[in-house]
Scaffold this motif. Structure first.
Motif, PDB file in Angstrom:
ATOM      1  N   LEU A 106       0.882  -1.194   0.000  1.00 43.21           N
ATOM      2  CA  LEU A 106       0.000   0.000   0.000  1.00 43.21           C
ATOM      3  C   LEU A 106       0.906   1.226   0.000  1.00 43.21           C
ATOM      4  O   LEU A 106       1.046   1.911   1.011  1.00 43.21           O
ATOM      5  CB  LEU A 106      -0.885  -0.002   1.241  1.00 43.21           C
ATOM      6  CG  LEU A 106      -2.035  -0.991   1.238  1.00 43.21           C
ATOM      7  CD1 LEU A 106      -2.746  -1.008   2.574  1.00 43.21           C
ATOM      8  CD2 LEU A 106      -3.036  -0.603   0.169  1.00 43.21           C
ATOM      9  N   GLU A 122      -1.007   6.397   0.995  1.00 43.11           N
ATOM     10  CA  GLU A 122      -1.266   5.079   1.591  1.00 43.11           C
ATOM     11  C   GLU A 122      -0.221   4.807   2.676  1.00 43.11           C
ATOM     12  O   GLU A 122       0.914   5.299   2.608  1.00 43.11           O
ATOM     13  CB  GLU A 122      -1.218   4.004   0.515  1.00 43.11           C
ATOM     14  CG  GLU A 122      -2.402   4.093  -0.447  1.00 43.11           C
ATOM     15  CD  GLU A 122      -2.411   2.988  -1.508  1.00 43.11           C
ATOM     16  OE1 GLU A 122      -3.498   2.672  -2.001  1.00 43.11           O
ATOM     17  OE2 GLU A 122      -1.330   2.457  -1.852  1.00 43.11           O
ATOM     18  N   LYS A 220      -4.504   4.450   5.304  1.00 39.88           N
ATOM     19  CA  LYS A 220      -4.397   5.678   4.493  1.00 39.88           C
ATOM     20  C   LYS A 220      -4.437   6.874   5.439  1.00 39.88           C
ATOM     21  O   LYS A 220      -5.006   6.774   6.531  1.00 39.88           O
ATOM     22  CB  LYS A 220      -5.618   5.708   3.558  1.00 39.88           C
ATOM     23  CG  LYS A 220      -5.573   6.727   2.468  1.00 39.88           C
ATOM     24  CD  LYS A 220      -6.591   6.431   1.368  1.00 39.88           C
ATOM     25  CE  LYS A 220      -8.025   6.725   1.755  1.00 39.88           C
ATOM     26  NZ  LYS A 220      -8.986   6.481   0.694  1.00 39.88           N
TER      27      LYS A 220
END
Ligand code: FAD
Length: 472
Positions: A106, A122, A220
């Protein structure tokens, strides 16, 4: 390596089966379910803790993180979230056989808005990459630390990392505007916000800033990034006493206040150890008991240079500063910063190091280093102090050839008792993790610890998220 985890009683969790692995392979694809070569995920940065995880999962989206946690919660499988694995308190590695949930995939910077200064990123994005992307539009990430080339922004948020710019930009509780976190149950908690001002009830995002992966997995976040400064100057100065260090700090705040962006201290033993270990480092000055690295960041190079030179000149005239160098040349600025960044690494390069990260009142800031040197005597090879003077945050380090129980007993819990008596913090910025969980009570009131336990129960009822950490 394993001795401190040997006596941990494994929690009442399920044991991983082939069926579980097959389930995760179905969910993520075989490439992102690792069952071999897991050494790097099992050992902490300081090589003090080795877990025995048999499985590393690498989800590629929030939905996948949610599906993993939902399954683990139902199966009672314990999970440790892992970012760059640069944490210094053993929070990011398994203690027993927890599944490692790596956020490495991510890693995207989703947006950077040069008008508002707000970036959405992210959790698995490496700090340095995030900063580079912000710099492309004239912004900078308000966080900088020695591990920037490998730590993740999600790991930074989860530890509320401090670093070398807190004196200018404050800590992440101020800069992080919003967070998306996945709870142990698999529920996604959307606390994203693109505004500085949002007083709509409880400020829940703060629960995920500094809770070290025990309350949820950060996937996030949005962050307020200041505009990069056009002029950066760095001074590296030598001083004769800690009293002079304090006077110079006050002078820096008074005379450089609006452009001051860093104020770091390094004692001679810390500096010399780094210089001995890393021959590529060049210290512009030598022979003093204390060194300070002072950085200014402003918008007018000539003006800033004049101010910092005047500050040094005045300090020398008063006899507080003995020698120093100032540079605004970007290459030289980096060279000086490299010295500071290599100090922690120098201490662990060829030795075992007991590391303490404490907040202490500035007037008592350095005494503990002398006290500890006397307590350890010849048992220790180096006892030194460095750190973020501007934030009252000392890194006390005690090095020896290898782990030594005798030193351990002389240092702990003494260092925590000492800090507690001065109403300091036993963990200024690194967190509690596994290594410090038995000492939490030295800095936290029992009522507060009670509510921390209640919060943990509420958000993670089966205690699958990062067990054996923070709370004992
Ligand atoms: P990890 O080490 O992987 O994890 C740290 C903790 O956060 C663990 O408890 C883990 O479970 C949890 N975690 C990680 N990612 C997530 C996520 N996405 N969601 C939920 N939980 C998560 N720290 C400072 O504060 N200031 C410094 O100046 C500083 N300098 C350092 C210098 C060096 C050379 C080194 C090696 C370390 C330094 N550190 C410093 C410590 C460390 O780099 C920071 O704590 C950093 O923020 C950890 O980030 P990481 O991605 O490596 O996290």
């Amino acid at each position: 390596l394993t001795e401190i985890t040997d006596n941990v009683q494994r929690g009442n969790y399920a044991t991983l089966t082939d069926k579980d692995v097959a389930h995760f392979e179905q969910l993520l694809g075989k490439n992102f379910v690792l069952t071999e070569d897991l050494e790097g995920y099992n050992i902490c940065f300081l090589k003090r803790i080795r877990g025995n995880s048999k499985l590393v999962l690498k989800p590629g989206s929030t939905a996948e993180v949610a599906a993993i946690l939902k399954y683990c919660n139902e199966r009672r499988l314990a999970v440790v979230p892992q970012g760059g694995n640069t944490g210094l308190v053993g929070g990011s590695v398994p203690i027993c056989d927890e599944i490692v949930l790596s956020l490495a995939r991510l890693n995207k910077v989703l947006s950077v808005d040069e008008v508002t200064g707000i970036a959405v990123v992210e959790a698995g994005c490496i700090l340095e990459n995030f900063d580079q992307r912000a710099r492309e539009v004239g912004l900078t990430v308000p966080l900088d630390l020695g591990a920037k080339a490998s730590c993740h922004i999600g790991g930074n948020v989860s530890t509320n990392a401090g670093g070398v710019r807190v004196v200018r930009y404050g800590n992440l509780h101020g800069s992080v505007l919003g967070v998306e976190a996945v709870l142990a149950t698999g529920q996604v908690l959307d606390l994203m916000s693109n505004f500085k001002k949002d007083n709509t009830g409880y400020h829940m995002k703060h629960l995920f800033i500094g809770s070290e992966g025990t309350l949820g997995v950060v996937t996030k976040l949005s962050m307020l990034c200041p505009h990069s400064s056009r002029a950066v100057n760095v001074a590296f100065i030598g001083l004769n006493s800690f009293d002079d260090v304090l006077k110079t700090f006050v002078s820096a705040k008074r005379n450089l206040g609006e452009i001051l962006s860093s104020c770091e201290l390094i004692d001679e033993r810390a500096l010399n150890t780094a210089l001995q270990q890393f021959k590529f480092l060049n210290s512009p000055i030598s022979g003093f008991p204390f060194y300070m690295l002072i950085e200014t960041s402003g918008s007018n190079g000539d003006h800033d240079e004049e101010k910092i030179n005047q500050f040094i000149g005045d300090g020398m005239e008063r006899g507080e500063i003995q020698d120093g160098t100032v540079t605004g040349d970007p290459g030289k600025v980096q060279e000086i910063w490299k010295i500071r960044e290599m100090v922690p690494l120098g201490l662990i390069e060829k030795s075992f190091c007991f590391k303490y990260d404490i907040s202490l009142p500035l007037r008592d800031f350095y005494n503990i280093v002398d006290v500890m040197r006397e307590r350890c005597g010849p048992l220790a090879t180096v006892v030194c102090g460095y750190g973020h003077l501007g934030d009252s945050n000392l890194h006390l380090n005690v090095s020896c050839e290898e782990f030594n129980d005798e030193i351990y007993k002389r240092v702990e819990p003494f260092v925590y008792e000492y800090t507690s008596k001065l109403k300091g913090s036993i963990s200024a910025e690194h967190g509690i993790g596994f290594l410090k969980k038995d000492y939490l009570h030295y800095s936290k009131d029992p009522v507060a610890i009670g509510y921390m336990r209640e919060m943990k129960k509420l958000l993670d009822p089966n205690s699958i998220l990062n067990p054996y950490k923070v709370l004992n």
